[in-house]
Design a protein around this motif. Structure first.
Motif, PDB file in Angstrom:
ATOM      1  N   ALA A   1       0.902  -1.323   0.079  1.00 19.13           N
ATOM      2  CA  ALA A   1      -0.141  -0.025  -0.205  1.00 19.13           C
ATOM      3  C   ALA A   1       0.836   1.135  -0.105  1.00 19.13           C
ATOM      4  O   ALA A   1       1.407   1.614   0.914  1.00 19.13           O
ATOM      5  CB  ALA A   1      -0.810   0.171   1.030  1.00 19.13           C
TER       6      ALA A   1
ATOM      7  N   VAL B   1       2.062  -4.476   4.035  1.00 14.64           N
ATOM      8  CA  VAL B   1       1.294  -5.150   4.754  1.00 14.64           C
ATOM      9  C   VAL B   1       1.478  -6.571   4.662  1.00 14.64           C
ATOM     10  O   VAL B   1       1.129  -7.269   3.555  1.00 14.64           O
ATOM     11  CB  VAL B   1      -0.258  -4.684   4.751  1.00 14.64           C
TER      12      VAL B   1
ATOM     13  N   SER C   1     -10.234  -8.969  14.128  1.00 16.69           N
ATOM     14  CA  SER C   1     -10.307  -8.095  12.666  1.00 16.69           C
ATOM     15  C   SER C   1      -8.970  -7.934  12.373  1.00 16.69           C
ATOM     16  O   SER C   1      -8.021  -7.561  12.907  1.00 16.69           O
ATOM     17  CB  SER C   1     -11.077  -6.895  12.947  1.00 16.69           C
ATOM     18  N   GLY C   2      -8.898  -8.191  10.888  1.00 17.47           N
ATOM     19  CA  GLY C   2      -7.391  -7.621  10.290  1.00 17.47           C
ATOM     20  C   GLY C   2      -6.510  -8.826  10.454  1.00 17.47           C
ATOM     21  O   GLY C   2      -5.226  -8.520  10.028  1.00 17.47           O
ATOM     22  N   CYS C   3      -6.738  -9.945  10.865  1.00 16.72           N
ATOM     23  CA  CYS C   3      -5.859 -10.867  10.899  1.00 16.72           C
ATOM     24  C   CYS C   3      -5.559 -11.641   9.931  1.00 16.72           C
ATOM     25  O   CYS C   3      -4.713 -12.445   9.675  1.00 16.72           O
ATOM     26  CB  CYS C   3      -6.143 -11.834  12.231  1.00 16.72           C
TER      27      CYS C   3
HETATM   28  N1  LIG Z   1      -5.758  -4.300  -0.991  1.00 17.10           N
HETATM   29  C1  LIG Z   1      -5.111  -4.212   0.350  1.00 17.10           C
HETATM   30  N2  LIG Z   1      -4.137  -3.434   0.375  1.00 17.10           N
HETATM   31  C2  LIG Z   1      -3.333  -3.372   1.584  1.00 17.10           C
HETATM   32  N3  LIG Z   1      -3.685  -3.950   2.699  1.00 17.10           N
HETATM   33  C3  LIG Z   1      -4.588  -4.741   2.577  1.00 17.10           C
HETATM   34  C4  LIG Z   1      -5.623  -5.184   1.450  1.00 17.10           C
HETATM   35  N4  LIG Z   1      -6.480  -5.976   1.668  1.00 17.10           N
HETATM   36  C5  LIG Z   1      -6.278  -6.298   2.858  1.00 17.10           C
HETATM   37  N5  LIG Z   1      -5.180  -5.748   3.649  1.00 17.10           N
HETATM   38  C6  LIG Z   1      -4.996  -5.977   4.866  1.00 17.10           C
HETATM   39  O1  LIG Z   1      -4.425  -7.120   5.225  1.00 17.10           O
HETATM   40  C7  LIG Z   1      -4.941  -7.442   6.481  1.00 17.10           C
HETATM   41  C8  LIG Z   1      -5.952  -8.665   6.449  1.00 17.10           C
HETATM   42  O2  LIG Z   1      -7.026  -8.169   6.071  1.00 17.10           O
HETATM   43  P1  LIG Z   1      -8.337  -9.359   5.893  1.00 17.10           P
HETATM   44  O3  LIG Z   1      -9.185  -8.628   5.206  1.00 17.10           O
HETATM   45  O4  LIG Z   1      -7.768 -10.497   5.471  1.00 17.10           O
HETATM   46  O5  LIG Z   1      -8.696  -9.272   7.462  1.00 17.10           O
HETATM   47  P2  LIG Z   1      -9.871 -10.117   8.060  1.00 17.10           P
HETATM   48  O6  LIG Z   1      -9.117 -11.153   9.051  1.00 17.10           O
HETATM   49  O7  LIG Z   1     -10.755 -10.572   7.234  1.00 17.10           O
HETATM   50  O8  LIG Z   1     -10.502  -8.989   8.871  1.00 17.10           O
HETATM   51  P3  LIG Z   1     -12.241  -8.582   9.347  1.00 17.10           P
HETATM   52  O9  LIG Z   1     -12.516  -9.639  10.507  1.00 17.10           O
HETATM   53  O10 LIG Z   1     -12.137  -7.250   9.717  1.00 17.10           O
HETATM   54  O11 LIG Z   1     -12.853  -8.752   8.303  1.00 17.10           O
HETATM   55  C9  LIG Z   1      -5.557  -6.290   7.114  1.00 17.10           C
HETATM   56  O12 LIG Z   1      -4.378  -5.612   7.874  1.00 17.10           O
HETATM   57  C10 LIG Z   1      -5.684  -5.341   5.940  1.00 17.10           C
HETATM   58  O13 LIG Z   1      -5.646  -4.147   6.239  1.00 17.10           O
END
Ligand SMILES: Nc1ncnc2c1ncn2[C@@H]1O[C@H](COP(=O)(O)OP(=O)(O)OP(=O)(O)O)[C@@H](O)[C@H]1O
Ligand SMILES: [Mg+2]
Lengths: 221, 859
Positions: free
Chosen positions: A13, A18, A40-42
């Motif tokens: 990004a 990330v 969230s975000g894991c």
């Molecule tokens: N297109 C992207 N560009 C940059 N970072 C990203 C992108 N997509 C996801 N991330 C980052 O990757 C990490 C994991 O995202 P992900 O959507 O898999 O989390 P999650 O576990 O599904 O969260 P939630 O429970 O909130 O849905 C996060 O820190 C997110 O900010």
């Protein structure tokens, strides 16, 4: 049936990088119902996208029934999605232009396999998700729970070997939420479909055969 | 000032949004810019034509208070002392102008102006002193015989220098002129052409057989007691009138400007009409652009609304943002438009020269007001276009706008109510056509054309819906495209409307131009019977009406194999305030060898009437525009006084836009004392080769200067070449309209593509391949194209009908027979289809390349 080895996924990004997944190795057996939990975000959605052939990993391997998803081109991945994978998303992603029945038939439509037999199956599925009387409605005429049930019918219409659900109940009240989970597990067991279910809810996770917990891009054992 | 702060936040966000969707933003800007550019280009070309014409007049005589000018024919020199004696006149100067060809430099000519260097110092803008002349030189200018000053660019081009002599030919007179001065035209002098040459008026008179003749007298007046000259002008006119010949026109020079306007009127009308259409298409494009932007930002608005923003501010924010965007677009458009105007300049300048007056346009004249106006049109369009969707967005409850996914579906869908405005527009078309034809308000003809285009535009969404209801092709992508199209009609409706307007205008213009050309071609075939034509070369190059060397007629008559020689003389003048052409023929030759197509006539033999008395034959458009019939009379100002001429018959003719008044040669010479000829038509005995006679004439005429000798086929080619050149601008603008419409298609599909990113994600997740996505969007574009093109073709026929039967009739009075140009129509249609497909490629490609995971994550 589904296997990953040292799976990594990073996003760039701008300047910052990330690391969403940092080495996931797991094995899921045919017919298993597995819950994926974690803060969230894991990286839960990221993992699901990789397993569902929607995205390619930065490094590591994914095998779906022996197909190496990490090294296939877009056409091959598309073909696999068409045949073997069903998706249910958090926000009932139905196409607003199509009727409920057309939405359910969509995967078959895309592979040109709509025939009377398929229509009969769609009707059966709609009956089992209790939407038989709604099959000619448009998505915006349905409630949240109903939409999600339609999405489940769509995910199963082509008898996928694996069903991936990303927080399918995240948007629903607890009663509808229970109904949806109950529906997924019942249908999956009946059709012998493997299920990967991302959820925040402990009670939902408890109904699964197995739980995988992610923290910060890694599996916590 | 709370909203101001909000606006800043909103703008910052908008700015980021702008850069995030680079393609879409660029398209938006381009659309706005192209819309404004079309207006600017046409306005500028118009302006340039007018200004350079006025400037070319001012060039010689500065800005006089009073002008006496001979129309059609020259004035006698003895007017000068009469004027000079008048107490109101402070200063006056005569001029005599002609076009002379340069036999030693084939294809070149000079625009020679005879001036009086002693009296013109105060009047002339193009002062000799500014160049290489010093006051002392002025004496040399008149004392040295045959002295001429030519421009440095011409001298360089022809490798001439001071001291060289230059042979010039005009009207059968040859002169050896001595180049003693070079003129350095200042670059900012509009209308200064390198063909300009200056000599003492006496030199011009004696060298070219024009003794005692002048073209014009320009005067400065003494102001009256109040320091005004208006009353002095009027008084002078009353005193002078009894002394002036009938063909002299005297008065304030402003009137001249108005006449220029009238002379170029038809041409400008043509351009104005096109710019109106460009404006309509441009407005659609802008509307589409802005509406797309607003729709895309709905959820953001929902958020702001839920945070406490009131409805009025929502409208304000959205309209404000669109205005800012269009400010940028309009600015770009102005620059683009000026560039387009520059490229059009040449073709416009030669069109005007061949039809109206010698005109040299070297650079565009920029009128800041019309630029401002075009910019404002763009802003206004954007403001209005933003208003409706903004109002609608402001009415959406915040929760709805926040709901992801299906918010766009609930966005405005076109209503069948559009049928009513369409019907209304259609009615207006009929009304305006009637007022143009019978109500004598020709300009409403354009409103009729505009109304029918608007009617089509209103019908576009309904037709789109109709297409979407038809069963689709049995391909997955076709089925998906059909439903996507029907839901996207809120966006596609506008794009289809713009497309149909562009197609309608392209088709309408194509049919009109083709029919016109075919009619003219057929008419030439029927009416041009002579085998050879001779004219002075300058008439082609400079569009002038210089007389032919009289020797040509006797040479032609003496050439073996020649059966008869027809003569033709033509002068341009104003009759009852309208431009016209006065022509003369040897009618006895014409009636036998080349009879006219008479449409109506007095009883008896019209040719005979004309040969015996003051009767004339008039062309169809002359009759229609002035509402004349056989038997009507016309008063004709001639050097021998005002003559009353009766109409003997009306004939079909396509040679002159202003209309033709044709006299027998004898009558003409008796009335005008003008012995000159403009061209000859030579009829050969059967079996004689035109080629051989032509070559022999060319050989005999060679020492007398440069002549144009056409065969029948050559003349026809030349006529059609001039015709085609006249419509070059039209054709170019037609292409521009198609390009603009195609851009609209791209824009529409791209905007929808951005809106639907998430849906594309679902499709991909559900197993749609890249090719399927690509094909879906191309099919969608096909639906859009089918709607716009079908509607456009049907409307195009209606537009052609209005162009030919209403606008042409009301303004020009020509009869244009309908000829359907099937091949061109097929080309235009195929071109449009291709344009739509090409236009769909970038958005389709973009959508098919989206990563499914990314698409699903998009908001
Ligand atoms: N297109 C992207 N560009 C940059 N970072 C990203 C992108 N997509 C996801 N991330 C980052 O990757 C990490 C994991 O995202 P992900 O959507 O898999 O989390 P999650 O576990 O599904 O969260 P939630 O429970 O909130 O849905 C996060 O820190 C997110 O900010
Ligand atoms: Mg997630």
């Amino acid at each position: 049936m589904l296997e990953t080895r040292d799976l990594h996924k990073s996003y760039q990004a701008g300047e910052a990088r990330v690391d969403a997944l940092r080495g996931i190795t797991l094995k899921i057996l045919a017919g298993e119902i597995v819950a994926i939990t974690g803060p969230s975000g894991c990286g839960k959605s990221t993992l699901l996208h990789l397993l569902g052939a929607l995205d390619t990993p930065t490094s590591g391997q994914v095998y779906l029934e022996g197909h190496p998803l990490h090294s296939l081109n877009d056409d091959k991945l598309t073909a696999l999605r068409r045949l073997k994978i069903g998706f249910v998303f958090q926000f009932f992603h139905l196409l607003p232009t199509l009727t409920v029945e057309e939405n359910v038939l969509l995967p078959l439509l895309l592979s040109g396999r709509v025939n009377p037999l398929a229509r009969a199956r769609a009707r059966d599925l709609l009956t089992s998700v209790q939407l038989a009387d709604r099959s000619h409605h448009r998505p915006h005429q349905l409630s949240g729970g109903q939409l999600q049930r339609a999405a489940i019918a769509r995910a199963l219409i082509h008898q996928p070997s694996i069903l991936l659900a990303d927080e399918p109940t995240g948007n629903l009240d607890s009663a509808s939420s229970n109904a949806v989970i109950e529906l997924i597990t019942r249908l999956a067991r009946k059709e012998k479909t493997t299920v990967l279910l991302v959820t925040h809810s402990q009670s939902v996770a408890a109904t699964a055969d197995r739980q995988i917990q992610l923290v910060d891009g890694r599996i916590q054992s | 000032m709370n909203w101001l702060r909000t606006f800043r936040v909103f703008l910052a966000h908008g700015g980021r949004d702008f850069f995030r969707h680079k393609t879409l933003s660029l398209l938006n800007l381009t659309a706005l810019a192209v819309g404004v550019a079309a207006i600017v280009a046409i306005q500028t070309v118009n302006e340039t034509a007018l200004r350079s014409f006025r400037a070319s007049l001012d060039l010689v005589a500065g800005r006089p208070d009073f002008t006496v000018e001979g129309q059609g024919f020259r004035l006698p020199e003895n007017l000068i002392p009469i004027l000079r004696q008048d107490p109101a006149i402070r200063e006056l100067t005569p001029t005599l102008t002609l076009i002379a060809s340069l036999p030693s430099h084939p294809g070149e000519f000079i625009h020679l102006i005879g001036v009086d260097p002693f009296s013109n110092t105060e009047l002339v803008t193009y002062r000799l002193q500014d160049t290489l002349l010093t006051p002392a030189d002025a004496t040399a200018f008149v004392s040295e015989p045959n002295t001429i000053a030519i421009t440095r660019p011409l001298a360089d081009r022809l490798h001439l220098k001071i001291g060289d002599s230059l042979r010039a030919v005009s009207g059968g007179h040859q002169a050896n002129l001595q180049i003693r001065f070079l003129l350095e035209p200042s670059p900012d002098l509009i209308g200064a052409d390198d063909h300009l040459a200056i000599a003492d008026i006496a030199t011009v008179q004696s060298s070219f057989g024009l003794l005692g003749q002048i073209d014009r007298i320009d005067a400065l007046l003494l102001p009256d007691a109040d320091g005004k000259i208006t009353s002095a002008q009027a008084d002078l006119l009353t005193r002078l009138t009894p002394h002036l010949p009938a063909n002299a026109r005297a008065g304030s020079p402003e009137r001249r400007g108005q006449e220029v306007g009238k002379m170029l009127g038809a041409f400008q009308l043509n351009l104005t009409a096109l710019s109106l259409i460009a404006l309509v298409v441009g407005m659609f494009l802008v509307t589409n652009t802005v509406a797309a932007n607003v729709a895309r930002r709905r959820s953001e608005l929902g958020l702001l609304r839920s945070l406490g923003l009131d409805r009025r501010s929502v409208i304000f924010l959205l309209v404000g943002e669109s205005l800012l965007l269009s400010l940028l677009g309009s600015t770009l458009g102005i620059f683009l438009g000026l560039q387009v105007a520059r490229t059009l300049l040449h073709s416009v300048s030669s069109t005007i020269t061949s039809h109206y007056v010698l005109l040299s346009m070297t650079d565009i004249a920029v009128n800041p007001w019309s630029l401002l106006l075009a910019g404002l049109a763009g802003l206004l369009a954007a403001g209005l276009a933003a208003w409706w969707p903004a109002r609608e967005a402001s009415l959406v409850p915040p929760v709805d706008a926040l709901q992801p996914g299906n918010s766009a579906d609930r966005a405005s869908s076109p209503h069948s109510l559009a049928l009513r405005p369409a019907l209304l527009c259609f009615l207006l078309t009929l009304i305006f056509s009637a007022t143009a034809l019978y109500g004598r308000i020709p300009r409403t003809g354009f409103l009729a054309a505009l109304s029918i285009l608007l009617a089509a535009a209103f019908l576009a969404p309904s037709l789109g819906r109709f297409f979407a209801r038809l069963p689709s092709l049995p391909f997955p992508s076709a089925i998906l495209a059909r439903s996507a199209f029907s839901r996207g009609l809120h966006r596609h409706g506008l794009a289809a409307a713009a497309l149909s307007v562009a197609v309608a205008m392209a088709i309408g213009v194509t049919i009109m131009v083709h029919s016109f050309r075919a009619t003219v071609d057929q008419w030439i075939g029927e009416s041009i019977k002579a085998d050879l034509f001779i004219a002075p070369s300058t008439n082609l190059i400079a569009g002038a009406l210089e007389p032919l060397d009289p020797i040509a007629e006797s040479l032609a008559l003496a050439t073996p194999g020649v059966l008869a020689v027809g003569t033709y003389r033509e002068v341009r003048l104003f009759l009852d305030g309208l431009p016209a052409k006065l022509a003369a023929c040897k009618l006895d030759v014409l009636r036998i060898h080349n009879p006219l197509t008479l449409l109506s006539a007095l009883p008896g033999d019209p040719y005979e009437l004309c040969q015996k008395g003051d009767y004339a034959l008039i062309s169809e458009n002359f009759a229609r525009r002035r509402r004349l019939q056989p038997g009507s009379s016309i008063s004709l100002p001639t050097p021998t006084g005002l003559r009353s001429i009766q109409v003997a018959a009306i004939f079909r003719d396509y040679t002159s836009e202003s209309g033709l008044l044709l006299l027998d040669r004898a009558t003409y010479q008796r009335l005008t004392q003008d012995q000159g000829l403009t061209s000859l038509a030579i009829h050969l005995q059967p079996g004689i080769s035109a080629q051989a006679v032509g070559d022999s004439l060319r050989e005999q005429l060679r020492p007398r200067g440069e002549f144009l000798i056409y065969s029948q086929a050559g003349l026809r080619e030349e006529a059609l070449r001039i015709f085609d050149r006249s419509f070059a601008v039209t054709t170019l603008l037609r292409t521009l309209a198609i390009a603009v419409a195609a851009l609209g298609v791209t824009l529409s599909l791209t905007a929808l593509g951005v809106e639907r990113t998430r849906e594309i994600g679902i499709l991909r997740a559900t197993g749609a391949s890249r090719t399927q996505i690509l094909r879906t969007i191309m099919f969608e574009s096909a639906y859009l194209g089918a709607t716009g093109i079908t509607l456009g073709i049907v409307t195009g026929f209606a537009v052609a009908l209005i162009l030919m039967q209403v606008i042409n009739r009301a303004f020009f009075g020509w009869t244009i027979d309908w000829h359907t140009p099937y091949p061109s129509l097929i080309y235009v249609t195929l071109g449009m289809i291709l344009a739509c497909l090409l236009a769909s490629l970038p958005p389709a490609w973009r959508a098919s390349r989206l990563s499914p995971a990314e698409a699903l994550r998009s908001e």
